[in-house]
Design an enzyme around this catalytic site. Structure first.
Site, PDB file in Angstrom:
ATOM      1  N   CYS A 147       0.454  -1.580  -0.399  1.00 37.77           N
ATOM      2  CA  CYS A 147       0.001   0.042  -0.026  1.00 37.77           C
ATOM      3  C   CYS A 147       0.929   1.259   0.237  1.00 37.77           C
ATOM      4  O   CYS A 147       0.959   2.001   1.231  1.00 37.77           O
ATOM      5  CB  CYS A 147      -0.666  -0.113   1.294  1.00 37.77           C
ATOM      6  SG  CYS A 147      -1.880   1.325   1.298  1.00 37.77           S
ATOM      7  N   CYS A 180      -0.651   4.171   2.100  1.00 43.23           N
ATOM      8  CA  CYS A 180      -0.184   3.763   3.591  1.00 43.23           C
ATOM      9  C   CYS A 180       1.791   4.594   3.623  1.00 43.23           C
ATOM     10  O   CYS A 180       1.721   4.877   5.112  1.00 43.23           O
ATOM     11  CB  CYS A 180      -0.576   2.511   3.965  1.00 43.23           C
ATOM     12  SG  CYS A 180      -1.821   1.781   3.279  1.00 43.23           S
ATOM     13  N   ASP A 181       2.462   3.924   3.476  1.00 45.83           N
ATOM     14  CA  ASP A 181       3.518   3.483   3.681  1.00 45.83           C
ATOM     15  C   ASP A 181       4.422   4.424   2.748  1.00 45.83           C
ATOM     16  O   ASP A 181       5.197   4.741   3.273  1.00 45.83           O
ATOM     17  CB  ASP A 181       3.875   1.984   3.516  1.00 45.83           C
ATOM     18  CG  ASP A 181       2.966   1.347   4.455  1.00 45.83           C
ATOM     19  OD1 ASP A 181       2.609   1.907   5.247  1.00 45.83           O
ATOM     20  OD2 ASP A 181       2.693   0.197   3.460  1.00 45.83           O
TER      21      ASP A 181
END
Ligand code: NAP
Length: 318
Positions: A136, A139-140
């Site tokens: 993701c 997200c990261d």
């Protein structure tokens, strides 16, 4: 193992589709039970900011949005089982759903078990998840500021992730197993014209390096043409090679496509089995958005309500 009464509606799955199906069924006074999974919330639990779900004008964190959806379903009387369904019997009605702890039965089943990110399948991948291996980018990405990053895949997700990652990373290498890209030409053109992006084609990931140090240090790549291997340095690898539907429990009983996505009728969430509906990513390889999943969860609940009402009228008429 407890064997409970027959319910009107069981929803399997605790993502946007499942909770929306529960909300609508609960408001229709069907007293739904959601078997939401041990790690309820679905793919949005791994997302940071969600900016495209209508109603959250300032954006919302994925986990917050999922607990809001769950709370809204609960408010109208939804019951939850925070466990995984491990077996179903759809050969007769009421349908049977088993968790490890109990057996549940329902007149109508709404399947909303979603999909999951595909993994590379090389030996050290699992050990390095959360230590440089991510599925993701949104997200990261921020964890990889000024580092060299690899994105694996040749579809729109891979290119979109790579373009997004250039905001943070020093360099982004896209590793794709073929020469031709599946992604839209406009995405490929954008990637090619971005000087932070390098395209490595006809190559697959042989191994993620760094297991002994506990964090990703690079990748060993293998040419899909010559089998030659070589290593590249990277602080992180984002895997964007598609998704698989969570349908293993249903493949024997329900019509599905080659990839395992459940088939539903046109303009409907009905599967080939009377009384079984499917909503969200489990039946949608195309749109895969929280809002479209929620929309189809609503459809499934409305169809369930109509089916139960017709059956009730037929019973009353004798
Ligand atoms: P996808 O289109 O299925 O692409 C998956 C990519 O991963 C393909 O290039 C595939 O290679 C590669 N791949 C699959 N398994 C692999 C493996 N084991 N090892 C190495 N490579 C592997 O998936 P997606 O990119 O997630 O997109 C899914 C859908 O969402 C598509 O319809 C896409 O258009 C849509 N989408 C749209 C947008 C947008 O419009 N902004 C953004 C993201 C996604 P091959 O090409 O060789 O099969």
């Amino acid at each position: 193992m407890a064997d409970t009464d027959v319910r009107n509606v069981i929803v399997i799955g605790g993502g946007p589709a499942g909770y929306t199906a529960a909300l609508y069924s609960a408001r229709a006074l069907l007293e739904p039970l959601v078997i939401e999974g041990v790690s309820w919330g679905g793919q949005l639990m791994n997302t940071s900011e969600v900016e495209n779900f209508p109603g959250y004008s300032e954006g919302v964190l994925g986990p917050k949005m999922m607990s809001d959806l769950r709370a809204q379903a609960k408010r109208f009387g939804t019951e939850f089982v925070t466990d995984d369904a491990v077996r179903v019997d759809l050969s007769q009605r009421p349908f049977v759903v088993e968790t490890g702890e109990a057996t549940y039965r329902a007149k109508v089943l709404i399947i909303a078990t979603g999909a999951r990110a595909r993994e590379l399948g090389c030996p050290s991948e699992a050990a390095l998840q959360g230590k440089g291996v991510s599925y993701c980018a949104v997200c990261d990405a921020a964890f990889f500021r000024d580092q060299k990053i690899v994105v694996v895949g040749g579809g729109d997700s891979a290119l979109e992730d790579a373009l997004f990652l250039t905001r943070f990373a020093e360099k982004v290498s896209i590793v794709h197993r073929r020469d031709e890209f599946r992604a839209e030409p406009i995405m490929l053109a954008r990637a090619r014209s971005n000087e932070k992006i390098e395209l490595i084609t006809s190559a697959v990931v042989d191994e993620v390096l760094g297991a002994e140090s506990g964090k990703v240090t690079g990748l060993r790549l293998r040419s899909s043409k010559t089998d030659e291997t070589w290593e590249i340095e990277a602080g992180g690898v984002f895997v964007a090679i598609g998704h698989d539907p969570n349908t293993s429990l249903f493949l024997d009983s329900l019509d599905h496509d080659e990839a395992g996505y459940l088939k539903t009728k046109a303009h409907s969430t009905a599967t080939n089995l009377h009384g079984v509906f499917a909503a969200g990513d489990v039946q949608d390889p195309v749109f895969r958005q929280a809002v479209t999943a929620a929309g189809s969860g609503c459809m499934a609940a409305l169809e369930a309500e109509r089916l139960l009402a017709v059956e009730e009228q037929e019973r009353a008429a004798g």
